[in-house]
Design a protein around this motif. Structure first.
Motif, PDB file in Angstrom:
ATOM      1  N   TYR A 126       0.825  -1.207   0.000  1.00  0.00           N
ATOM      2  CA  TYR A 126       0.000   0.000   0.000  1.00  0.00           C
ATOM      3  C   TYR A 126       0.857   1.253   0.000  1.00  0.00           C
ATOM      4  O   TYR A 126       0.492   2.265  -0.617  1.00  0.00           O
ATOM      5  N   SER A 127       1.994   1.199   0.654  1.00  0.00           N
ATOM      6  CA  SER A 127       2.913   2.344   0.636  1.00  0.00           C
ATOM      7  C   SER A 127       3.445   2.589  -0.776  1.00  0.00           C
ATOM      8  O   SER A 127       3.600   3.745  -1.196  1.00  0.00           O
ATOM      9  N   PHE A 128       3.711   1.516  -1.496  1.00  0.00           N
ATOM     10  CA  PHE A 128       4.144   1.669  -2.886  1.00  0.00           C
ATOM     11  C   PHE A 128       3.052   2.349  -3.712  1.00  0.00           C
ATOM     12  O   PHE A 128       3.322   3.262  -4.508  1.00  0.00           O
ATOM     13  N   GLY A 129       1.797   1.930  -3.516  1.00  0.00           N
ATOM     14  CA  GLY A 129       0.700   2.554  -4.244  1.00  0.00           C
ATOM     15  C   GLY A 129       0.556   4.026  -3.916  1.00  0.00           C
ATOM     16  O   GLY A 129       0.342   4.862  -4.810  1.00  0.00           O
ATOM     17  N   ILE A 130       0.684   4.378  -2.659  1.00  0.00           N
ATOM     18  CA  ILE A 130       0.576   5.779  -2.249  1.00  0.00           C
ATOM     19  C   ILE A 130       1.749   6.589  -2.794  1.00  0.00           C
ATOM     20  O   ILE A 130       1.590   7.746  -3.198  1.00  0.00           O
ATOM     21  N   PHE A 131       2.925   5.986  -2.805  1.00  0.00           N
ATOM     22  CA  PHE A 131       4.110   6.685  -3.318  1.00  0.00           C
ATOM     23  C   PHE A 131       3.913   7.067  -4.785  1.00  0.00           C
ATOM     24  O   PHE A 131       4.192   8.202  -5.187  1.00  0.00           O
ATOM     25  N   VAL A 132       3.425   6.145  -5.586  1.00  0.00           N
ATOM     26  CA  VAL A 132       3.183   6.434  -7.001  1.00  0.00           C
ATOM     27  C   VAL A 132       2.073   7.474  -7.158  1.00  0.00           C
ATOM     28  O   VAL A 132       2.138   8.371  -8.000  1.00  0.00           O
ATOM     29  N   THR A 133       1.046   7.373  -6.321  1.00  0.00           N
ATOM     30  CA  THR A 133      -0.093   8.279  -6.411  1.00  0.00           C
ATOM     31  C   THR A 133       0.303   9.714  -6.085  1.00  0.00           C
ATOM     32  O   THR A 133      -0.346  10.656  -6.538  1.00  0.00           O
ATOM     33  N   TYR A 134       1.343   9.886  -5.302  1.00  0.00           N
ATOM     34  CA  TYR A 134       1.802  11.241  -4.964  1.00  0.00           C
ATOM     35  C   TYR A 134       2.008  12.067  -6.232  1.00  0.00           C
ATOM     36  O   TYR A 134       1.570  13.225  -6.318  1.00  0.00           O
ATOM     37  N   SER A 135       2.677  11.494  -7.212  1.00  0.00           N
ATOM     38  CA  SER A 135       2.973  12.238  -8.437  1.00  0.00           C
ATOM     39  C   SER A 135       1.707  12.585  -9.213  1.00  0.00           C
ATOM     40  O   SER A 135       1.640  13.623  -9.879  1.00  0.00           O
ATOM     41  N   ILE A 136       0.686  11.728  -9.120  1.00  0.00           N
ATOM     42  CA  ILE A 136      -0.563  11.981  -9.829  1.00  0.00           C
ATOM     43  C   ILE A 136      -1.313  13.138  -9.178  1.00  0.00           C
ATOM     44  O   ILE A 136      -1.836  14.027  -9.859  1.00  0.00           O
ATOM     45  N   GLN A 137      -1.388  13.161  -7.861  1.00  0.00           N
ATOM     46  CA  GLN A 137      -2.033  14.279  -7.171  1.00  0.00           C
ATOM     47  C   GLN A 137      -1.207  15.561  -7.316  1.00  0.00           C
ATOM     48  O   GLN A 137      -1.762  16.659  -7.373  1.00  0.00           O
ATOM     49  N   TYR A 138       0.096  15.404  -7.391  1.00  0.00           N
ATOM     50  CA  TYR A 138       0.987  16.556  -7.512  1.00  0.00           C
ATOM     51  C   TYR A 138       0.859  17.221  -8.886  1.00  0.00           C
ATOM     52  O   TYR A 138       1.141  18.414  -9.028  1.00  0.00           O
ATOM     53  N   TYR A 139       0.421  16.480  -9.874  1.00  0.00           N
ATOM     54  CA  TYR A 139       0.361  16.975 -11.247  1.00  0.00           C
ATOM     55  C   TYR A 139      -0.544  18.202 -11.367  1.00  0.00           C
ATOM     56  O   TYR A 139      -0.226  19.150 -12.083  1.00  0.00           O
ATOM     57  N   VAL A 140      -1.669  18.214 -10.653  1.00  0.00           N
ATOM     58  CA  VAL A 140      -2.628  19.316 -10.765  1.00  0.00           C
ATOM     59  C   VAL A 140      -2.044  20.637 -10.268  1.00  0.00           C
ATOM     60  O   VAL A 140      -2.054  21.627 -11.007  1.00  0.00           O
ATOM     61  N   PRO A 141      -1.539  20.737  -9.024  1.00  0.00           N
ATOM     62  CA  PRO A 141      -0.954  22.022  -8.609  1.00  0.00           C
ATOM     63  C   PRO A 141       0.262  22.407  -9.432  1.00  0.00           C
ATOM     64  O   PRO A 141       0.510  23.601  -9.647  1.00  0.00           O
ATOM     65  N   ALA A 142       1.020  21.423  -9.906  1.00  0.00           N
ATOM     66  CA  ALA A 142       2.182  21.744 -10.739  1.00  0.00           C
ATOM     67  C   ALA A 142       1.740  22.406 -12.040  1.00  0.00           C
ATOM     68  O   ALA A 142       2.352  23.376 -12.502  1.00  0.00           O
TER      69      ALA A 142
END
Length: 419
Positions: free
Chosen positions: A270-286
């Motif tokens: 689950y930590s691996f899944g959350i780690f990858v998801t960070y970049s997806i959520q980060y994409y919008v503010p970026a």
């Protein structure tokens, strides 16, 4: 369907925390359904344009345009999600690491026999800082297509983790009659923030609809996705609370035993899944912040400027996580402040101001006003209670007081025994 925020799985505790599974499709589009029939690159442009077109009269007299307000809350929401992910990663990896040390390192006493294991603990913030350089490297991937394979693996790992978690919590479920029927009033604002955080996904809904080949089927897809999400949330939350009671933690993965490798692997997956998801959520503010900044610098400095902005944004999310290293409070705060504004307050106002000339029925107007009022009340009470809990953590004070009482009792008993 997009995995994550939820990045974690939460359960109803005394705080009434909702479960957290994958971020699939979220609830506020049921209210906010004013699509823009254009293909637009930036997510914020689609959402911001709706509000800007709706409030075009206000825009001419206000210093800040409604679009800027929406972008501001959208950035705060998405970066808040990222801060939650960092806390989640740190807490779960900390448990895995400490469990590994406890199982592998068995100290011996002076007589040479095996003695009790000494519990070693590293500050949670150290784990957050250890993740920082890896997350910075992750967000340097600017094209989400390059993350498609990692995203698939993350979704798969979360699905496997959910199955294992379900089979664990259905065992030894306690009698519901032994649990308190209701919680204190201060728990409800925390629940509100947590619930809104779990269901809010304004940054992906309109882009999803605008890019569908058959947009008329969006409502059907939305209802199916929401049905799956709600079933997962409600069942896992209810079963989790029945299984662990008041011992439930901010993420249900933290309640899994540390001495069993299967459940430790769930935390890793689950930590691996959350780690990858960070970049997806980060994409919008970026996509909102970086173009606005790089457009003001010379061409030769654009790449350097973009790298610095991406790094600083990641550091800001890590700083929030370090300052508030409690998963439940970060989730509730983000949900109460920004998610409620985007999901409950602004959408009904948009509907009224957009269609008021089309003779809206009284029922629709009353519905919109009711939703907006609920959003404002949740915003104010949720923010107040969460900030108060951050500044004056009642649970920590209670635990310290209890431990102090036990120490005094033990000391008294020891003195009495010698006498």
């Amino acid at each position: 369907m997009n995995h994550s925020k939820k990045n974690s799985m939460r359960s109803f505790s005394e705080n009434s925390h909702l479960t957290e599974t994958s971020e699939l499709i979220h609830i506020e589009p049921v209210v906010f359904h004013i699509p823009i029939k254009r293909s637009i690159r930036c997510v914020s442009f689609e959402i911001g344009t709706v509000f800007e077109n709706t409030f075009n009269i206000i825009t001419s007299v206000c210093f800040f345009s409604p679009r800027c307000i929406v972008d501001f809350f959208l950035v705060i929401t998405q970066l808040g999600f990222c801060s939650v992910y960092i806390v989640f990663l740190a807490e779960n990896v900390k448990q895995v690491h400490e469990g590994f040390l406890e199982n592998r390192i068995v100290p011996r006493n002076d007589t040479g026999t095996i003695g009790p294991t000494e519990k070693r603990s590293v500050d949670l913030r150290i784990y957050m800082l250890c993740f920082l350089p890896f997350i910075i490297l992750l967000v340097f991937i600017r094209d989400l297509k390059n993350l498609s394979m990692l995203s698939f693996l993350a979704n798969f790992s979360m699905a496997v983790s959910l199955v294992i978690i379900y089979q664990y919590i259905v065992r030894n479920i306690s009698d519901p009659r032994k649990l308190p029927p209701v919680a204190g009033w201060k728990k409800y604002p925390l629940f509100f923030g947590t619930a809104i955080f779990a269901f809010e996904g304004i940054g992906v809904v309109l882009p999803l609809e605008n890019r569908m080949r058959e947009t008329q089927r969006f409502t059907q897809a939305l209802n199916i996705g929401m049905g799956i999400v709600m079933i997962l949330y409600i069942t896992l939350a209810t079963l989790g609370y029945l299984r662990f009671g008041d011992e439930i933690k901010g993420s249900i993965t933290l309640n899994l035993p540390q001495e069993v490798w299967l459940y430790q692997s769930v935390k890793v997956l689950y930590s691996f899944g959350i780690f990858v998801t960070y970049s997806i959520q980060y994409y919008v503010p970026a996509e909102i912040i970086i173009p606005a900044i790089t457009s003001k610098v010379q061409q030769k400095w654009k790449l350097f400027c973009e790298v610095m902005v991406r790094t600083l944004l990641v550091c800001s999310t890590c700083a929030v996580a370090v300052l508030i290293p409690r998963l439940d409070l970060v989730i509730s705060f983000v949900g109460a402040v920004s998610s409620s504004t985007l999901a409950l307050i602004l959408p009904p106002l948009v509907e009224i101001l957009t269609f008021y000339k089309e003779n809206l029925s009284v029922c629709i107007i009353v519905k919109d006003i009711f939703i907006a009022v609920i959003g404002v009340i949740g915003f104010l009470t949720g923010t107040y209670v969460t900030v108060e809990e951050i500044i004056y953590p009642a649970s920590t004070i209670l635990v310290n007081a209890t431990e102090s009482t036990f120490e005094d009792l033990n000391t008294s008993n020891l003195v009495t025994g010698f006498n």
